[in-house]
Scaffold this active site. Structure first.
Site, PDB file in Angstrom:
ATOM      1  N   ASP A 100       0.827  -1.213   0.000  1.00 52.67           N
ATOM      2  CA  ASP A 100       0.000   0.000   0.000  1.00 52.67           C
ATOM      3  C   ASP A 100       0.862   1.264   0.000  1.00 52.67           C
ATOM      4  O   ASP A 100       0.369   2.358  -0.265  1.00 52.67           O
ATOM      5  CB  ASP A 100      -0.964   0.001   1.206  1.00 52.67           C
ATOM      6  CG  ASP A 100      -0.269  -0.060   2.567  1.00 52.67           C
ATOM      7  OD1 ASP A 100       0.981  -0.166   2.608  1.00 52.67           O
ATOM      8  OD2 ASP A 100      -0.976  -0.018   3.597  1.00 52.67           O
ATOM      9  N   GLU A 101       2.172   1.103   0.285  1.00 58.17           N
ATOM     10  CA  GLU A 101       3.036   2.294   0.397  1.00 58.17           C
ATOM     11  C   GLU A 101       3.191   3.027  -0.930  1.00 58.17           C
ATOM     12  O   GLU A 101       3.593   4.189  -0.953  1.00 58.17           O
ATOM     13  CB  GLU A 101       4.405   1.901   0.959  1.00 58.17           C
ATOM     14  CG  GLU A 101       4.292   1.242   2.321  1.00 58.17           C
ATOM     15  CD  GLU A 101       5.576   1.244   3.135  1.00 58.17           C
ATOM     16  OE1 GLU A 101       6.524   1.924   2.752  1.00 58.17           O
ATOM     17  OE2 GLU A 101       5.592   0.547   4.161  1.00 58.17           O
ATOM     18  N   TYR A 138      12.157   2.733  -0.876  1.00 54.73           N
ATOM     19  CA  TYR A 138      11.467   1.432  -0.932  1.00 54.73           C
ATOM     20  C   TYR A 138      10.172   1.543  -1.724  1.00 54.73           C
ATOM     21  O   TYR A 138       9.940   0.783  -2.671  1.00 54.73           O
ATOM     22  CB  TYR A 138      11.186   0.919   0.494  1.00 54.73           C
ATOM     23  CG  TYR A 138      10.160  -0.198   0.520  1.00 54.73           C
ATOM     24  CD1 TYR A 138      10.465  -1.468   0.036  1.00 54.73           C
ATOM     25  CD2 TYR A 138       8.866   0.019   1.020  1.00 54.73           C
ATOM     26  CE1 TYR A 138       9.508  -2.492   0.036  1.00 54.73           C
ATOM     27  CE2 TYR A 138       7.913  -0.991   1.030  1.00 54.73           C
ATOM     28  CZ  TYR A 138       8.239  -2.248   0.542  1.00 54.73           C
ATOM     29  OH  TYR A 138       7.298  -3.254   0.538  1.00 54.73           O
ATOM     30  N   LYS A 161      11.570  -5.053  11.918  1.00 52.29           N
ATOM     31  CA  LYS A 161      10.284  -4.399  11.707  1.00 52.29           C
ATOM     32  C   LYS A 161       9.619  -4.148  13.067  1.00 52.29           C
ATOM     33  O   LYS A 161       9.899  -4.850  14.052  1.00 52.29           O
ATOM     34  CB  LYS A 161       9.378  -5.262  10.817  1.00 52.29           C
ATOM     35  CG  LYS A 161      10.039  -5.746   9.523  1.00 52.29           C
ATOM     36  CD  LYS A 161      10.096  -4.685   8.468  1.00 52.29           C
ATOM     37  CE  LYS A 161      10.805  -4.977   7.168  1.00 52.29           C
ATOM     38  NZ  LYS A 161      11.060  -6.284   6.685  1.00 52.29           N
TER      39      LYS A 161
HETATM   40  P1  NAD Z   1      11.374 -10.123   3.571  1.00 52.02           P
HETATM   41  O1  NAD Z   1      12.401  -9.048   3.546  1.00 52.02           O
HETATM   42  O2  NAD Z   1      11.038 -10.806   4.839  1.00 52.02           O
HETATM   43  O3  NAD Z   1      11.785 -11.264   2.514  1.00 52.02           O
HETATM   44  C1  NAD Z   1      12.320 -10.981   1.258  1.00 52.02           C
HETATM   45  C2  NAD Z   1      12.833 -12.287   0.643  1.00 52.02           C
HETATM   46  O4  NAD Z   1      13.323 -12.001  -0.684  1.00 52.02           O
HETATM   47  C3  NAD Z   1      14.004 -12.905   1.411  1.00 52.02           C
HETATM   48  O5  NAD Z   1      13.830 -14.294   1.503  1.00 52.02           O
HETATM   49  C4  NAD Z   1      15.212 -12.558   0.559  1.00 52.02           C
HETATM   50  O6  NAD Z   1      16.282 -13.497   0.686  1.00 52.02           O
HETATM   51  C5  NAD Z   1      14.599 -12.584  -0.834  1.00 52.02           C
HETATM   52  N1  NAD Z   1      15.365 -11.767  -1.802  1.00 52.02           N
HETATM   53  C6  NAD Z   1      15.803 -10.486  -1.632  1.00 52.02           C
HETATM   54  N2  NAD Z   1      16.484 -10.093  -2.721  1.00 52.02           N
HETATM   55  C7  NAD Z   1      16.448 -11.128  -3.605  1.00 52.02           C
HETATM   56  C8  NAD Z   1      16.960 -11.318  -4.919  1.00 52.02           C
HETATM   57  N3  NAD Z   1      17.655 -10.352  -5.554  1.00 52.02           N
HETATM   58  N4  NAD Z   1      16.743 -12.506  -5.545  1.00 52.02           N
HETATM   59  C9  NAD Z   1      16.049 -13.498  -4.908  1.00 52.02           C
HETATM   60  N5  NAD Z   1      15.562 -13.368  -3.663  1.00 52.02           N
HETATM   61  C10 NAD Z   1      15.748 -12.193  -3.021  1.00 52.02           C
HETATM   62  O7  NAD Z   1      10.089  -9.475   2.912  1.00 52.02           O
HETATM   63  P2  NAD Z   1       8.532  -9.683   3.271  1.00 52.02           P
HETATM   64  O8  NAD Z   1       8.153  -8.782   4.373  1.00 52.02           O
HETATM   65  O9  NAD Z   1       8.250 -11.132   3.351  1.00 52.02           O
HETATM   66  O10 NAD Z   1       7.865  -9.090   1.942  1.00 52.02           O
HETATM   67  C11 NAD Z   1       7.637  -9.924   0.799  1.00 52.02           C
HETATM   68  C12 NAD Z   1       6.974  -9.103  -0.293  1.00 52.02           C
HETATM   69  O11 NAD Z   1       5.741  -8.571   0.177  1.00 52.02           O
HETATM   70  C13 NAD Z   1       7.805  -7.899  -0.747  1.00 52.02           C
HETATM   71  O12 NAD Z   1       7.673  -7.790  -2.144  1.00 52.02           O
HETATM   72  C14 NAD Z   1       7.158  -6.716  -0.045  1.00 52.02           C
HETATM   73  O13 NAD Z   1       7.316  -5.536  -0.794  1.00 52.02           O
HETATM   74  C15 NAD Z   1       5.714  -7.164  -0.011  1.00 52.02           C
HETATM   75  N6  NAD Z   1       4.900  -6.606   1.112  1.00 52.02           N
HETATM   76  C16 NAD Z   1       5.334  -6.726   2.385  1.00 52.02           C
HETATM   77  C17 NAD Z   1       4.531  -6.254   3.431  1.00 52.02           C
HETATM   78  C18 NAD Z   1       4.955  -6.392   4.883  1.00 52.02           C
HETATM   79  O14 NAD Z   1       4.266  -5.894   5.770  1.00 52.02           O
HETATM   80  N7  NAD Z   1       6.043  -7.057   5.195  1.00 52.02           N
HETATM   81  C19 NAD Z   1       3.309  -5.646   3.141  1.00 52.02           C
HETATM   82  C20 NAD Z   1       2.901  -5.527   1.804  1.00 52.02           C
HETATM   83  C21 NAD Z   1       3.708  -6.024   0.796  1.00 52.02           C
HETATM   84  O1  TDX Z   2      11.809   1.056  15.650  1.00 52.42           O
HETATM   85  C1  TDX Z   2      10.813   1.455  15.031  1.00 52.42           C
HETATM   86  N1  TDX Z   2      10.036   2.451  15.559  1.00 52.42           N
HETATM   87  C2  TDX Z   2       8.938   2.954  14.924  1.00 52.42           C
HETATM   88  O2  TDX Z   2       8.272   3.863  15.438  1.00 52.42           O
HETATM   89  C3  TDX Z   2      10.428   0.904  13.746  1.00 52.42           C
HETATM   90  C4  TDX Z   2      11.255  -0.188  13.116  1.00 52.42           C
HETATM   91  C5  TDX Z   2       9.316   1.415  13.122  1.00 52.42           C
HETATM   92  N2  TDX Z   2       8.598   2.417  13.679  1.00 52.42           N
HETATM   93  C6  TDX Z   2       7.397   2.917  12.975  1.00 52.42           C
HETATM   94  C7  TDX Z   2       7.593   3.269  11.526  1.00 52.42           C
HETATM   95  C8  TDX Z   2       6.241   2.928  10.909  1.00 52.42           C
HETATM   96  O3  TDX Z   2       5.355   4.028  11.053  1.00 52.42           O
HETATM   97  O4  TDX Z   2       6.440   1.846  12.983  1.00 52.42           O
HETATM   98  C9  TDX Z   2       5.724   1.777  11.751  1.00 52.42           C
HETATM   99  C10 TDX Z   2       5.959   0.420  11.119  1.00 52.42           C
HETATM  100  O5  TDX Z   2       7.312   0.370  10.716  1.00 52.42           O
HETATM  101  P1  TDX Z   2       7.912  -0.879   9.924  1.00 52.42           P
HETATM  102  O6  TDX Z   2       7.663  -2.117  10.699  1.00 52.42           O
HETATM  103  O7  TDX Z   2       9.312  -0.547   9.527  1.00 52.42           O
HETATM  104  O8  TDX Z   2       6.937  -0.960   8.650  1.00 52.42           O
HETATM  105  P2  TDX Z   2       6.578   0.088   7.487  1.00 52.42           P
HETATM  106  O9  TDX Z   2       7.632   1.097   7.320  1.00 52.42           O
HETATM  107  O10 TDX Z   2       5.179   0.573   7.742  1.00 52.42           O
HETATM  108  O11 TDX Z   2       6.596  -0.906   6.211  1.00 52.42           O
HETATM  109  C11 TDX Z   2       6.061  -2.252   6.301  1.00 52.42           C
HETATM  110  O12 TDX Z   2       4.759  -2.308   5.780  1.00 52.42           O
HETATM  111  C12 TDX Z   2       4.577  -2.199   4.387  1.00 52.42           C
HETATM  112  C13 TDX Z   2       6.958  -3.251   5.574  1.00 52.42           C
HETATM  113  O13 TDX Z   2       8.268  -3.190   6.102  1.00 52.42           O
HETATM  114  C14 TDX Z   2       6.938  -3.022   4.089  1.00 52.42           C
HETATM  115  O14 TDX Z   2       7.714  -4.011   3.429  1.00 52.42           O
HETATM  116  C15 TDX Z   2       5.512  -3.110   3.620  1.00 52.42           C
HETATM  117  O15 TDX Z   2       5.430  -2.826   2.245  1.00 52.42           O
END
Ligand code: NAD
Ligand code: TDX
Length: 355
Positions: free
Chosen positions: A137-138, A161, A200
């Site tokens: 959603d970012e 990002y 995170k």
């Molecule tokens: P993560 O950072 O936990 O995992 C990323 C994975 O991708 C890892 O296993 C890493 O080794 C692999 N990777 C990184 N670079 C690579 C490359 N060049 N080739 C092959 N593998 C590679 O990420 P996540 O939180 O599981 O997010 C997964 C997907 O979901 C991402 O595309 C992210 O943008 C999207 N997303 C995440 C969130 C969230 O809250 N975490 C929310 C919405 C969308």
């Molecule tokens: O130490 C912290 N203190 C703090 O206040 C950290 C790590 C984060 N924060 C705040 C920043 C954000 O407003 O908390 C909120 C959540 O932060 P993150 O966990 O870093 O997530 P965010 O930046 O919202 O992004 C996440 O959600 C969307 C994922 O990392 C992304 O990959 C995804 O696309």
């Protein structure tokens, strides 16, 4: 309902990818093979899938490599006769993208481009295949106090990002319109749950609470995020992959908005109770620290399209999801120790040692 035989999952060793693989193999009736293509960066951990590897030795395969390596991706595609892709692989942490955007452009933009080109090569004219792109959603930017992101909201990314994810989204849409590559796309809000890398917010706070360390809340703590349990996201992605319309984007969210400070307070209380302490024992650990540059104020998803069209909805009640998550982290100290001790530690030492 769309059916696949050989599903390529990129980034399957990360947080959401590993939960997605576990979900598909255990809960959907999928009877084909899953090929996990992962570079195993600091965020990718094979421990995340140890149970899957053991339970499905003939249906789950790991291919260790980079999505930017075209020859490698091409070889994997041919060898496994890939007919569907769930593309998760990305650099995913906003703070890291601020400190070093290069890897974000390479993996998220060039990597997605490489996958799309290999898909186009192998799938010429085929309609029985699907490339699903997992996005965020970012890309829509930052909301004020009111309003929601819909699929029509104009893109307005503000961090390296989110800009890299926006670019990858545009590439996926372009390959659909220009080359008729069958694609679907989902843009999801913040996930939480087991195997979330402890950089995170939620897992970081749980670990700091366990160690009795102070809890860094950025800025005034009033930034808002919409939280969704990771299994609900896995279900949404599978729903879109099997029943979504080609070329469409579906927004996915938890309908669960929290100010960061309020969320950290609830986490303090949930963790205190899990550790048998007084409910408010941890609240004095909260500290306001300098804000994240360009910190988006509020994200909130309108997910009525996927609800109405495909019948998906967020299932996990937040209090229960948080309790489950806290309990998981407290029971998996070994996992935490392992994932934070390698490349992550080296990077943290380099970037934060002097602060
Ligand atoms: P993560 O950072 O936990 O995992 C990323 C994975 O991708 C890892 O296993 C890493 O080794 C692999 N990777 C990184 N670079 C690579 C490359 N060049 N080739 C092959 N593998 C590679 O990420 P996540 O939180 O599981 O997010 C997964 C997907 O979901 C991402 O595309 C992210 O943008 C999207 N997303 C995440 C969130 C969230 O809250 N975490 C929310 C919405 C969308
Ligand atoms: O130490 C912290 N203190 C703090 O206040 C950290 C790590 C984060 N924060 C705040 C920043 C954000 O407003 O908390 C909120 C959540 O932060 P993150 O966990 O870093 O997530 P965010 O930046 O919202 O992004 C996440 O959600 C969307 C994922 O990392 C992304 O990959 C995804 O696309």
């Amino acid at each position: 309902m769309r059916k696949f035989t050989n599903l390529l999952v990129t980034g399957g060793a990360g947080f959401i990818g590993s939960n997605f693989i576990r979900y598909v193999l255990n809960q959907t009736g999928f009877s084909g093979r899953i090929i996990n293509l992962d570079k195993l960066t600091y965020a990718g951990n094979l421990e995340n899938l140890a149970d899957v590897q053991q339970a499905f030795p003939e249906r789950y395969f790991l291919e260790h490599g980079d999505i930017c390596d075209k020859a490698f991706v091409d070889r994997v595609w041919s060898e496994y006769k890939v007919d569907a892709v769930a593309h998760f692989a990305a650099e995913s942490h906003v703070d890291r993208s601020i400190l070093g955007p290069g890897e974000f452009i390479r993996t998220n933009v060039e990597g997605t481009f490489t996958l799309l080109e290999v898909a186009r090569d192998h799938w010429k004219g085929r309609e029985d295949v699907l490339f699903h792109h997992v996005s965020t959603d970012e890309v829509y930017g930052s909301l004020g106090k009111t309003g929601y992101f819909t699929e029509q909201t104009p893109y307005d990314p503000r961090s390296p990002y989110s800009a890299s994810k926006a670019a990858s989204d545009h590439l996926v849409n372009a390959w659909f319109h220009t080359y008729h590559l069958p694609v679907t796309k989902s843009n999801c809000s913040n996930n939480y749950g087991p195997f979330h890398f402890p950089e995170k917010l939620i897992p970081l706070m749980i670990l700091k609470l366990q160690k009795g360390e102070t809890l860094p809340v950025y800025g005034d703590g009033k930034n808002v995020r919409d939280w969704l349990f990771v299994d609900d996201h896995a279900e949404a992605i599978w729903t879109v992959m099997t029943r979504g319309r080609p070329g469409e984007t579906y927004n996915v969210g938890g309908e669960n908005e929290w100010e960061n400070l309020k969320l950290v307070e609830v986490l303090c209380q949930t963790t205190a109770l899990a550790l048998g302490k007084d409910k408010d024992a941890f609240l004095p650990l909260i500290r306001f620290v300098p804000d994240r540059p360009g910190h988006d104020r509020r994200y909130a998803i309108d997910c009525s399209k996927i609800k109405k069209e495909l019948g998906w909805k967020p299932r996990t009640e937040f209090a229960q999801g948080l309790e489950k998550t806290v309990a998981w982290y407290l029971a998996h100290s070994e996992w935490v120790k392992n994932v934070v001790s390698g490349a992550y530690k080296t990077w943290m030492d380099r970037n934060y040692a002097s602060r």
